[in-house]
Scaffold this motif. Structure first.
Motif, PDB file in Angstrom:
ATOM      1  N   GLU A   1       4.733  13.251   3.897  1.00 43.35           N
ATOM      2  CA  GLU A   1       6.299  13.804   3.848  1.00 43.35           C
ATOM      3  C   GLU A   1       6.820  12.583   3.055  1.00 43.35           C
ATOM      4  O   GLU A   1       7.926  12.976   2.307  1.00 43.35           O
ATOM      5  CB  GLU A   1       6.413  14.377   5.033  1.00 43.35           C
ATOM      6  CG  GLU A   1       6.841  12.961   6.021  1.00 43.35           C
ATOM      7  CD  GLU A   1       5.490  13.142   6.884  1.00 43.35           C
ATOM      8  OE1 GLU A   1       5.748  12.320   8.170  1.00 43.35           O
ATOM      9  OE2 GLU A   1       4.682  13.408   6.384  1.00 43.35           O
ATOM     10  N   LEU A   2       6.472  11.502   3.296  1.00 43.90           N
ATOM     11  CA  LEU A   2       7.125  10.336   2.697  1.00 43.90           C
ATOM     12  C   LEU A   2       6.826  10.238   1.056  1.00 43.90           C
ATOM     13  O   LEU A   2       7.461   9.845   0.421  1.00 43.90           O
ATOM     14  CB  LEU A   2       7.070   9.198   3.259  1.00 43.90           C
ATOM     15  CG  LEU A   2       7.497   8.999   4.765  1.00 43.90           C
ATOM     16  CD1 LEU A   2       7.078   7.334   5.386  1.00 43.90           C
ATOM     17  CD2 LEU A   2       8.890   9.377   4.909  1.00 43.90           C
ATOM     18  N   ARG A   3       5.500  10.449   0.965  1.00 38.91           N
ATOM     19  CA  ARG A   3       4.999  10.392  -0.669  1.00 38.91           C
ATOM     20  C   ARG A   3       5.946  11.506  -1.303  1.00 38.91           C
ATOM     21  O   ARG A   3       5.973  11.575  -2.628  1.00 38.91           O
ATOM     22  CB  ARG A   3       3.367  10.750  -0.520  1.00 38.91           C
ATOM     23  CG  ARG A   3       2.662   9.597   0.082  1.00 38.91           C
ATOM     24  CD  ARG A   3       1.320   9.256  -0.617  1.00 38.91           C
ATOM     25  NE  ARG A   3       0.604  10.456  -0.063  1.00 38.91           N
ATOM     26  CZ  ARG A   3       0.089  10.672   1.044  1.00 38.91           C
ATOM     27  NH1 ARG A   3       0.049   9.625   1.971  1.00 38.91           N
ATOM     28  NH2 ARG A   3      -0.842  11.851   1.281  1.00 38.91           N
ATOM     29  N   ASN A   4       6.052  12.737  -0.674  1.00 40.43           N
ATOM     30  CA  ASN A   4       6.638  13.991  -1.220  1.00 40.43           C
ATOM     31  C   ASN A   4       8.056  13.588  -1.759  1.00 40.43           C
ATOM     32  O   ASN A   4       8.586  13.899  -2.530  1.00 40.43           O
ATOM     33  CB  ASN A   4       6.350  15.266  -0.369  1.00 40.43           C
ATOM     34  CG  ASN A   4       5.128  15.651  -0.237  1.00 40.43           C
ATOM     35  OD1 ASN A   4       4.169  15.581  -0.949  1.00 40.43           O
ATOM     36  ND2 ASN A   4       5.093  16.401   0.768  1.00 40.43           N
ATOM     37  N   PHE A   5       8.647  12.917  -0.703  1.00 37.36           N
ATOM     38  CA  PHE A   5      10.103  12.266  -0.861  1.00 37.36           C
ATOM     39  C   PHE A   5      10.276  11.480  -2.085  1.00 37.36           C
ATOM     40  O   PHE A   5      11.164  11.505  -2.971  1.00 37.36           O
ATOM     41  CB  PHE A   5      10.518  11.593   0.348  1.00 37.36           C
ATOM     42  CG  PHE A   5      11.957  11.115   0.225  1.00 37.36           C
ATOM     43  CD1 PHE A   5      13.107  11.900   0.217  1.00 37.36           C
ATOM     44  CD2 PHE A   5      12.414   9.748   0.237  1.00 37.36           C
ATOM     45  CE1 PHE A   5      14.419  11.274   0.063  1.00 37.36           C
ATOM     46  CE2 PHE A   5      13.431   9.283   0.140  1.00 37.36           C
ATOM     47  CZ  PHE A   5      14.461  10.237  -0.216  1.00 37.36           C
ATOM     48  N   ILE A   6       9.134  10.437  -2.169  1.00 33.61           N
ATOM     49  CA  ILE A   6       9.315   9.551  -3.344  1.00 33.61           C
ATOM     50  C   ILE A   6       9.093  10.438  -4.529  1.00 33.61           C
ATOM     51  O   ILE A   6       9.658  10.119  -5.622  1.00 33.61           O
ATOM     52  CB  ILE A   6       8.169   8.506  -3.283  1.00 33.61           C
ATOM     53  CG1 ILE A   6       8.666   7.479  -2.032  1.00 33.61           C
ATOM     54  CG2 ILE A   6       8.380   7.481  -4.522  1.00 33.61           C
ATOM     55  CD1 ILE A   6      10.039   6.865  -2.200  1.00 33.61           C
TER      56      ILE A   6
ATOM     57  N   ALA B   1       0.852  -1.349   0.165  1.00 26.58           N
ATOM     58  CA  ALA B   1       0.166  -0.113   0.059  1.00 26.58           C
ATOM     59  C   ALA B   1       0.843   1.214  -0.107  1.00 26.58           C
ATOM     60  O   ALA B   1       1.989   1.209   0.423  1.00 26.58           O
ATOM     61  CB  ALA B   1      -0.838   0.114   1.068  1.00 26.58           C
ATOM     62  N   ASP B   2       0.340   2.250  -0.390  1.00 35.45           N
ATOM     63  CA  ASP B   2       1.074   3.597  -0.655  1.00 35.45           C
ATOM     64  C   ASP B   2       1.147   4.111   0.934  1.00 35.45           C
ATOM     65  O   ASP B   2       0.676   3.602   1.786  1.00 35.45           O
ATOM     66  CB  ASP B   2       0.354   4.692  -1.379  1.00 35.45           C
ATOM     67  CG  ASP B   2       1.155   5.617  -1.944  1.00 35.45           C
ATOM     68  OD1 ASP B   2       2.434   5.690  -1.828  1.00 35.45           O
ATOM     69  OD2 ASP B   2       0.619   6.623  -2.450  1.00 35.45           O
ATOM     70  N   TRP B   3       2.297   4.936   0.991  1.00 33.91           N
ATOM     71  CA  TRP B   3       2.497   5.482   2.392  1.00 33.91           C
ATOM     72  C   TRP B   3       1.806   6.370   2.868  1.00 33.91           C
ATOM     73  O   TRP B   3       1.177   7.367   2.365  1.00 33.91           O
ATOM     74  CB  TRP B   3       3.915   6.341   2.019  1.00 33.91           C
ATOM     75  CG  TRP B   3       4.915   5.675   1.120  1.00 33.91           C
ATOM     76  CD1 TRP B   3       5.019   5.817  -0.051  1.00 33.91           C
ATOM     77  CD2 TRP B   3       5.759   4.340   1.629  1.00 33.91           C
ATOM     78  NE1 TRP B   3       6.133   5.076  -0.490  1.00 33.91           N
ATOM     79  CE2 TRP B   3       6.583   4.141   0.708  1.00 33.91           C
ATOM     80  CE3 TRP B   3       6.215   3.703   2.720  1.00 33.91           C
ATOM     81  CZ2 TRP B   3       7.385   3.298   0.286  1.00 33.91           C
ATOM     82  CZ3 TRP B   3       7.190   2.886   2.801  1.00 33.91           C
ATOM     83  CH2 TRP B   3       7.749   2.428   1.512  1.00 33.91           C
TER      84      TRP B   3
END
Length: 286
Positions: free
Chosen positions: A177-182, A171-173
């Motif tokens: 902030e972690l989705r932004n990092f990816i 599943a997606d984070w």
């Protein structure tokens, strides 16, 4: 055989050097600072800069096989892209000038194709599917290699997702902030984009004998099993997720290619050996 390894102090280059020496070959370890290579029997250390074309051609002259495992590092920016592309151009041109016999170039996973007929950055599943299928162990490995703290946060988040009953392990984070990092990585993957362009310098060239090997998506340090499977052109999968291999076993595959030359004028990859890999299970990738 007498084999030159360019980038012999790097992660892949050092493993290939160890593997070749263990097989009894005479190895010339080439690096910008070859003093970093420990003295060993059958190893000749040579300091040379791939970007110093004239000198470098003489350094690789007289070898049965030249293996290029050069890497500009894990940074971001146009200088990294330029470094990857220019390295491919220069190693091939120096190899031809030296009258080389066989060149094995180590590229990146981003140049591998998939069942949709696209490469990594064009497939709609980039970047979520690639990073979401990464194990916490691999994310921590990326943290150690790059020093980027968010990779540790990604590992912790993935552990929580996997521990949640009934949750999709890929599943997606949940953390923005972690989705932004990816997303930032996806928008600035200069080394990967350079790797795709580097492949194009080789693909249609028949003026010399070369082989272009790309590691699978999940490459990291690990034990040497001596077993692996190969795949031409496409990204290796394990079921419906990207496959991986230890650096030591990738070195085994590269050393085997140096000895047997099965993939002349071919783009190929090596992944860890598994009992069953069925293309019928990769519908998510189509």
């Amino acid at each position: 055989m007498k084999i030159a390894v360019v980038g012999a102090t790097g992660m892949i280059g050092s493993a290939v050097t160890d593997e070749l020496l263990g097989r009894g070959h005479h190895v010339t370890g080439i690096a910008r600072n070859s003093d970093a290579l420990k003295l060993r029997e059958s190893l000749t250390r040579r300091s040379a800069n791939l970007f110093d074309y004239d000198t470098f051609a003489e350094t690789i002259r007289g070898h049965d096989v030249v293996i290029c495992a050069f890497s500009p590092g894990h940074g971001m920016g146009p200088q990294v892209y330029k470094g990857v592309v220019e390295a491919g151009w220069r190693i091939k041109r120096a190899f031809k000038r030296a009258g080389g016999d066989y060149l094995i170039n180590v590229g990146g996973a981003s140049s591998l194709w998939n069942a949709r007929g696209t490469q990594m950055f064009e497939v709609p599943l980039w970047p979520q599917w690639y990073f979401n299928t990464a194990s916490p162990e691999h994310l921590r490995y990326l943290h150690g290699v790059t020093g980027a703290a968010p990779f540790e946060a990604l590992a912790i988040s993935r552990e929580r997702i996997r521990a949640t009953a009934g949750a999709d392990p890929h599943a997606d984070w949940p953390e923005q902030e972690l989705r932004n990092f990816i997303a930032k990585i996806a928008a600035n993957h200069d080394i990967g984009e350079g790797g795709r362009a580097q492949l194009e310098l080789f693909e249609h060239d028949r003026s010399c004998d070369w082989s272009f090997v790309s590691p699978p998506w999940f490459l990291r340090a690990g034990p040497r099993t001596g077993a692996y499977r190969t795949q031409v052109r496409e990204l290796p999968l394990e079921g419906d997720v990207p496959a991986g291999i230890s650096v030591a076993d990738l070195a085994v595959a590269i050393a085997d290619e140096a000895e047997h030359r099965k993939f002349v004028h071919a783009h190929w990859s090596a992944a860890r050996d598994i009992a069953v890999t069925s293309r019928a299970t990769i519908s998510v990738y189509r």
